[in-house]
Scaffold this active site. Sequence first.
Site, PDB file in Angstrom:
ATOM      1  N   SER B 170      49.491  37.036  39.896  1.00  0.00           N
ATOM      2  CA  SER B 170      48.548  38.243  39.690  1.00  0.00           C
ATOM      3  C   SER B 170      48.919  39.306  40.621  1.00  0.00           C
ATOM      4  O   SER B 170      50.122  39.712  40.922  1.00  0.00           O
ATOM      5  CB  SER B 170      47.016  37.704  39.637  1.00  0.00           C
ATOM      6  OG  SER B 170      46.340  38.595  39.168  1.00  0.00           O
ATOM      7  N   ARG B 240      31.949  40.447  38.406  1.00  0.00           N
ATOM      8  CA  ARG B 240      32.519  39.264  38.094  1.00  0.00           C
ATOM      9  C   ARG B 240      32.773  38.442  36.661  1.00  0.00           C
ATOM     10  O   ARG B 240      33.638  37.935  36.413  1.00  0.00           O
ATOM     11  CB  ARG B 240      31.911  38.002  39.062  1.00  0.00           C
ATOM     12  CG  ARG B 240      32.299  36.980  39.307  1.00  0.00           C
ATOM     13  CD  ARG B 240      34.093  37.043  39.827  1.00  0.00           C
ATOM     14  NE  ARG B 240      34.683  35.517  39.968  1.00  0.00           N
ATOM     15  CZ  ARG B 240      35.864  35.324  40.248  1.00  0.00           C
ATOM     16  NH1 ARG B 240      36.601  36.367  40.415  1.00  0.00           N
ATOM     17  NH2 ARG B 240      36.152  34.145  40.737  1.00  0.00           N
ATOM     18  N   ASP B 337      47.783  33.935  28.438  1.00  0.00           N
ATOM     19  CA  ASP B 337      47.295  35.026  29.365  1.00  0.00           C
ATOM     20  C   ASP B 337      47.191  36.526  28.853  1.00  0.00           C
ATOM     21  O   ASP B 337      48.326  36.835  28.481  1.00  0.00           O
ATOM     22  CB  ASP B 337      48.092  34.934  30.864  1.00  0.00           C
ATOM     23  CG  ASP B 337      47.616  35.891  31.808  1.00  0.00           C
ATOM     24  OD1 ASP B 337      46.843  36.761  31.493  1.00  0.00           O
ATOM     25  OD2 ASP B 337      48.361  35.594  33.037  1.00  0.00           O
ATOM     26  N   HIS B 370      44.694  33.763  32.105  1.00  0.00           N
ATOM     27  CA  HIS B 370      45.238  34.030  33.450  1.00  0.00           C
ATOM     28  C   HIS B 370      44.895  32.915  34.529  1.00  0.00           C
ATOM     29  O   HIS B 370      45.752  32.852  35.387  1.00  0.00           O
ATOM     30  CB  HIS B 370      44.735  35.448  33.734  1.00  0.00           C
ATOM     31  CG  HIS B 370      45.119  36.116  34.935  1.00  0.00           C
ATOM     32  ND1 HIS B 370      46.578  36.275  34.905  1.00  0.00           N
ATOM     33  CD2 HIS B 370      44.718  36.528  36.054  1.00  0.00           C
ATOM     34  CE1 HIS B 370      46.966  37.116  36.295  1.00  0.00           C
ATOM     35  NE2 HIS B 370      45.851  37.301  36.855  1.00  0.00           N
ATOM     36  N   ASP B 371      44.180  32.567  34.390  1.00  0.00           N
ATOM     37  CA  ASP B 371      43.401  31.296  35.399  1.00  0.00           C
ATOM     38  C   ASP B 371      44.397  30.359  35.465  1.00  0.00           C
ATOM     39  O   ASP B 371      44.405  29.457  36.324  1.00  0.00           O
ATOM     40  CB  ASP B 371      42.263  30.720  35.129  1.00  0.00           C
ATOM     41  CG  ASP B 371      40.752  31.695  35.948  1.00  0.00           C
ATOM     42  OD1 ASP B 371      41.232  32.538  36.567  1.00  0.00           O
ATOM     43  OD2 ASP B 371      39.791  31.164  35.640  1.00  0.00           O
TER      44      ASP B 371
END
Lengths: 401, 401
Positions: B170, B240, B337, B370-371
């Site tokens: 990232s 968040r 992602d 994405h994680d």
Amino acid sequence: MSTEKVSPPAQQRQDASDDPGSVGIVVPQQHTFVEPLALACGRTLDQYTLVYETYGTLNREKNNAVLICHALSGHHHAAGRHSEADKRPGWWDSYIGPGKPIDTDQFFVVSLNNLGGCHGSTGPASINPQTGAPWGPDFPMLRVRDWVHSQARLADLLGIGQWAAVIGGSLGGMQAMRWSLEYPERLRHCVVIASAMKLSAQNIAFNETARQAITSDPDFCHGRYLAEGKLPRRGLAVARMIGHITYLSDDGLGKKFGRELRSGTFDLGAEEEVEFQVQSYLRHQGDSFSGTFDPNTYILMTRALDYFDLAREYGDDPVAAFSNARCRFMLMSFTSDWRFSPERSREIADALMHANVPVSYAEIESPMGHDAFLLPNDRYQRVFAAYMKRVAAECVGRDAP
Amino acid sequence: MSTEKVSPPAQQRQDASDDPGSVGIVVPQQHTFVEPLALACGRTLDQYTLVYETYGTLNREKNNAVLICHALSGHHHAAGRHSEADKRPGWWDSYIGPGKPIDTDQFFVVSLNNLGGCHGSTGPASINPQTGAPWGPDFPMLRVRDWVHSQARLADLLGIGQWAAVIGGSLGGMQAMRWSLEYPERLRHCVVIASAMKLSAQNIAFNETARQAITSDPDFCHGRYLAEGKLPRRGLAVARMIGHITYLSDDGLGKKFGRELRSGTFDLGAEEEVEFQVQSYLRHQGDSFSGTFDPNTYILMTRALDYFDLAREYGDDPVAAFSNARCRFMLMSFTSDWRFSPERSREIADALMHANVPVSYAEIESPMGHDAFLLPNDRYQRVFAAYMKRVAAECVGRDAP
């Protein structure tokens, strides 16, 4: 066979010389319903007002009426203008008007502000007659079916026993689908655009984040901001920004803004500076929305979205649910819509086919994401118009002696 | 050919009996750099502290060092535990350790908290020596290249002339790519995971909304919340939550939570109630993050992300940019992602190939969005380990007399 041409009243065409596709100047109407409405949450609204607009003329047989169901931030003003000075027409003006897909030369179009809304219909910002103060957070939580029931009362008021079509996009499509199950005999066509039988966890997550943005704004005052003389504008602006991004596609945003800099330079330093065009656009969207929309209504509408689950009372079987439908369905979706993706519409189409309910489905190429259902698009207009022409032909057919 | 086995120090292995794949207990180190650092924004930091951890042992030739660059909310604690009581290991513990892809039996791994961070390195929450008060919003705006320059100083301090590899996911991948252009001779391999040469307008829009959530929280106090004894926790929590949704995929969220209700019933009515599991999860994520992360750092990190544009000074030509690189590249991306999609990695691969830079690329199947770059995944681990094994072999080769 009669070929009676249904013309809109002269009053509605008065400025149509400028724009032959416009319904012209429209005047919202309203009615206060005094028969109590039992709600899905178990509570009852003793009385409520609905604001609505109509375009076109109801024919003698009263079989050419079309109901427009609005989405999250929509309202009754779907077409035309409220005055000559009005800068922007109604939110679906591209699709409602003489010669447009929802042709007001053919149909009597009814568009209302839903219960719980903030554009004139009874909602959280209205005065609770029992307390003399705004309802605020005490306004009952609504489900999509409550809207359908209140819309049926409006149909009764207008003398419409059966809609030629109930039409809606997004949350409006959920209302249209619910109509087909709650009142199967009261509609002949159900037009469901960019919708879903239920939201995904991601959709719920975005809605939850938007609600958190609103409720965590100190000016929210536990929903009693009106009584406190406050308004959680900042929270609502952030909520709207979240929504706005997700209604557009990545490509759509990219085409509209790219990474264009507002000042043409990367050398800005101030923390508060707006650097990218997309930031400026989003802030404007958030700010202008937060000045015109009621935060409690936003919470109510997103919760109705989250809770909608078409097949829940049918053993989670959409085929069982749709077996109750008696109308024909037209579904449309947009290729770049990632919040109500084509996959969700295909699920609806599959369930309808398995339930032996007639259904047409068109997947429309568009880079504009979920917002595409509101925007001009050649193929969408052609497909939509072609379907509605058949709906209109039936109305004329039923006029025959 | 020497086959010298590089072993981590005994201190680091002391509890490894429990977990042979762990680097064990680690003790963060720090260094204050007093040579002024000229920043991309034109300002200069006269002095700054960097906190870092190291795992494994630097070999005699000092050619087995690997730099880990962290992402938006990361820090120096990438592997192992800080104490026996520590419940969770470092953020990349699945990939760093003896026998893991970044094998600490082979490599000397350096992981730092970036400048501007909030885990010990100098950042907006640090004391500005000129005022004796926290920097807050007066902390300089940083670009990715500033991190790279400060990381190069850390390399100098540790006696590392050339990294065996610079590795990041990232925003960390952006740092790794920038290393290949700023210091082409100082790295042999560049491992870029789930990254992009620049953000899309949609990514910028999400970051902007997150920043708006923070800055519109009244407790933000124009960034001077620390001096005012406040903390914009609510805004940071919403920020968040926005990030968290976008780091997961729709499918991933669906698989994790579906539309499961927390109470098992749809009959809740209270406005403040949490109904869906996904809501509960998100609120928890937002709340716990907002208690541990500095809001000004969050703003700084997202702005560095937005501004990163690898090819900007190379006439917007990534091929021209990468023509300066002298290292080999390994790229990885994850199918679900959508914030740093495989398409973005393919663009990097294409540019590298056209620039005649050696590049390997693996697109990893994963439902985790994405994680995924942080999570265990068989194929990702195999591909990553295979590449790093070749990197390690080169280090050993260079050991040869």
